[in-house]
Design an enzyme around this catalytic site. Structure first.
Site, PDB file in Angstrom:
ATOM      1  N   ASP A  19      38.377  34.705  48.213  1.00 41.45           N
ATOM      2  CA  ASP A  19      38.517  33.356  47.665  1.00 41.45           C
ATOM      3  C   ASP A  19      38.584  32.297  48.772  1.00 41.45           C
ATOM      4  OD1 ASP A  19      40.967  34.220  48.622  1.00 41.45           O
ATOM      5  OD2 ASP A  19      41.969  34.224  46.694  1.00 41.45           O
TER       6      ASP A  19
ATOM      7  N   HIS B 288      48.556  37.411  39.848  1.00 47.69           N
ATOM      8  CA  HIS B 288      47.140  37.127  40.123  1.00 47.69           C
ATOM      9  C   HIS B 288      46.615  38.014  41.255  1.00 47.69           C
ATOM     10  CE1 HIS B 288      48.124  33.616  43.110  1.00 47.69           C
ATOM     11  NE2 HIS B 288      47.754  34.662  43.814  1.00 47.69           N
TER      12      HIS B 288
ATOM     13  N   GLU C 247      44.017  33.597  38.049  1.00 50.29           N
ATOM     14  CA  GLU C 247      45.302  33.244  37.450  1.00 50.29           C
ATOM     15  C   GLU C 247      45.410  33.830  36.038  1.00 50.29           C
ATOM     16  OE1 GLU C 247      47.342  32.253  39.488  1.00 50.29           O
ATOM     17  OE2 GLU C 247      47.063  30.239  40.277  1.00 50.29           O
TER      18      GLU C 247
ATOM     19  N   ASN D  24      52.844  35.786  40.117  1.00 48.30           N
ATOM     20  CA  ASN D  24      52.516  35.730  38.683  1.00 48.30           C
ATOM     21  C   ASN D  24      51.482  36.785  38.287  1.00 48.30           C
ATOM     22  OD1 ASN D  24      50.171  34.720  39.811  1.00 48.30           O
ATOM     23  ND2 ASN D  24      50.144  32.822  38.658  1.00 48.30           N
TER      24      ASN D  24
HETATM   25  C1  GLP Z   1      47.117  33.848  47.558  1.00 50.03           C
HETATM   26  C2  GLP Z   1      45.823  34.647  47.675  1.00 50.03           C
HETATM   27  C3  GLP Z   1      45.983  36.049  47.125  1.00 50.03           C
HETATM   28  C4  GLP Z   1      47.264  36.674  47.658  1.00 50.03           C
HETATM   29  C5  GLP Z   1      48.452  35.858  47.224  1.00 50.03           C
HETATM   30  C6  GLP Z   1      49.786  36.433  47.660  1.00 50.03           C
HETATM   31  O1  GLP Z   1      47.266  33.251  46.338  1.00 50.03           O
HETATM   32  N1  GLP Z   1      44.717  34.019  47.032  1.00 50.03           N
HETATM   33  O2  GLP Z   1      44.847  36.815  47.481  1.00 50.03           O
HETATM   34  O3  GLP Z   1      47.387  37.998  47.189  1.00 50.03           O
HETATM   35  O4  GLP Z   1      48.300  34.570  47.809  1.00 50.03           O
HETATM   36  O5  GLP Z   1      50.134  35.986  48.928  1.00 50.03           O
HETATM   37  P1  GLP Z   1      51.297  36.595  49.814  1.00 50.03           P
HETATM   38  O6  GLP Z   1      50.829  37.953  50.232  1.00 50.03           O
HETATM   39  O7  GLP Z   1      51.428  35.664  50.979  1.00 50.03           O
HETATM   40  O8  GLP Z   1      52.503  36.641  48.957  1.00 50.03           O
END
Ligand code: GLP
Length: 259
Positions: free
Chosen positions: A63, A134, A139, A132
């Protein structure tokens, strides 16, 4: 699903790297799906020390924010460049991140899907999980059949990600993300999660109903998804004792069994 419970974040990285290297090693021109966020950082550190011909590996990011300049330290172009491309020694020409500043964003989404297809599909997709539920930026209420497209971030995701920006308002509202259908096409998926902030999402993903409320729950339908979590992220798993027992017994089976 294969559930692996590790002692701490460093052990999560080592075990995830084992699974990734085993899957990549079988391919002549491997394609790795890479995730941003803090969760996979120990995995990238562990991978950097593994004897893989990294220059031959192609990578596709999940993304990118829409409208954030590429040179912004929090653009996923920059994050992937620093944490993945440079750390592993990938050939930058083989690393693909969606362009969130493209004039034609829908066209960019289609181009990105085509590029994954033309590379022969993703061999191993590394994933984190949002609080959440995702994956990528899919989402809650994302279509299970979705492909790469533009999404609007939830207020919760924007709040979660605000820690990386100087103010919450600076977090972009829109993004380009691979769809759940795109992610499900990867031949193998390795999801990593650490910390008690992720415990509810991990339990819902692994043991809850497959539901659009928890996009990661679609991975219950993947033929080979490995979920590597630390003790804190495993806290709410009702079946934790059984998953640990499977792990102990594992050396009697081939790694592809008991998924
Ligand atoms: C972002 C990314 C996800 C990732 C998520 C969790 O939203 N788009 O790919 O899994 O963050 O991030 P973290 O690992 O820093 O909690």
């Amino acid at each position: 699903m294969e559930i692996v419970i590790a002692r701490d974040a460093a052990a999560v990285g080592e075990l995830a790297a084992d699974a990734i290297v085993a899957a990549l090693g079988r391919r002549s021109e491997p394609v790795l799906g890479v995730a941003t966020g803090s969760s996979p950082l120990t995995t990238y550190r562990a991978l950097a020390l593994r004897p893989i011909e990294w220059r031959t590996v192609a990578a596709f990011a999940l993304d990118e924010y829409v409208g954030l300049p590429e040179e912004h330290p929090q653009s996923y172009h920059r994050v992937i460049d620093v944490e993945v491309t440079q750390r592993l020694g990938l050939d930058p020409g083989r690393v693909h991140v969606p362009n969130g500043n493209a004039g034609d964003l829908s066209g960019e989404c289609e181009r990105f899907e085509r590029a994954i297809r033309d590379a022969g599909g993703v061999d191993v997709q590394i994933l984190g999980i949002g609080s959440n539920g995702h994956i990528g930026f899919n989402e809650p209420a994302s279509s299970f059949g979705s492909r790469t497209r533009i999404k609007t971030l939830t207020p919760r995701t924007r709040r979660d990600n605000a820690r990386f920006f100087s103010s919450p308002e600076e977090v972009p509202v829109h993004c380009i993300t691979q769809g759940l259908g795109t992610i499900m096409d990867a031949r193998r998926v390795v999801l990593v999660a650490t910390g008690d902030r992720k415990a509810a999402a991990v339990a819902a993903m692994v043991e809850g109903p497959v539901s659009a409320r928890v996009p990661a729950s679609i991975l219950q339908h993947h033929r080979h998804a490995t979920i590597v979590v630390d003790e804190a992220a495993a806290e709410q798993l009702a079946g934790a004792e059984y998953y640990r027992f499977i792990q102990e017994q594992k050396h009697r089976l081939s790694p592809a069994d008991d998924v």
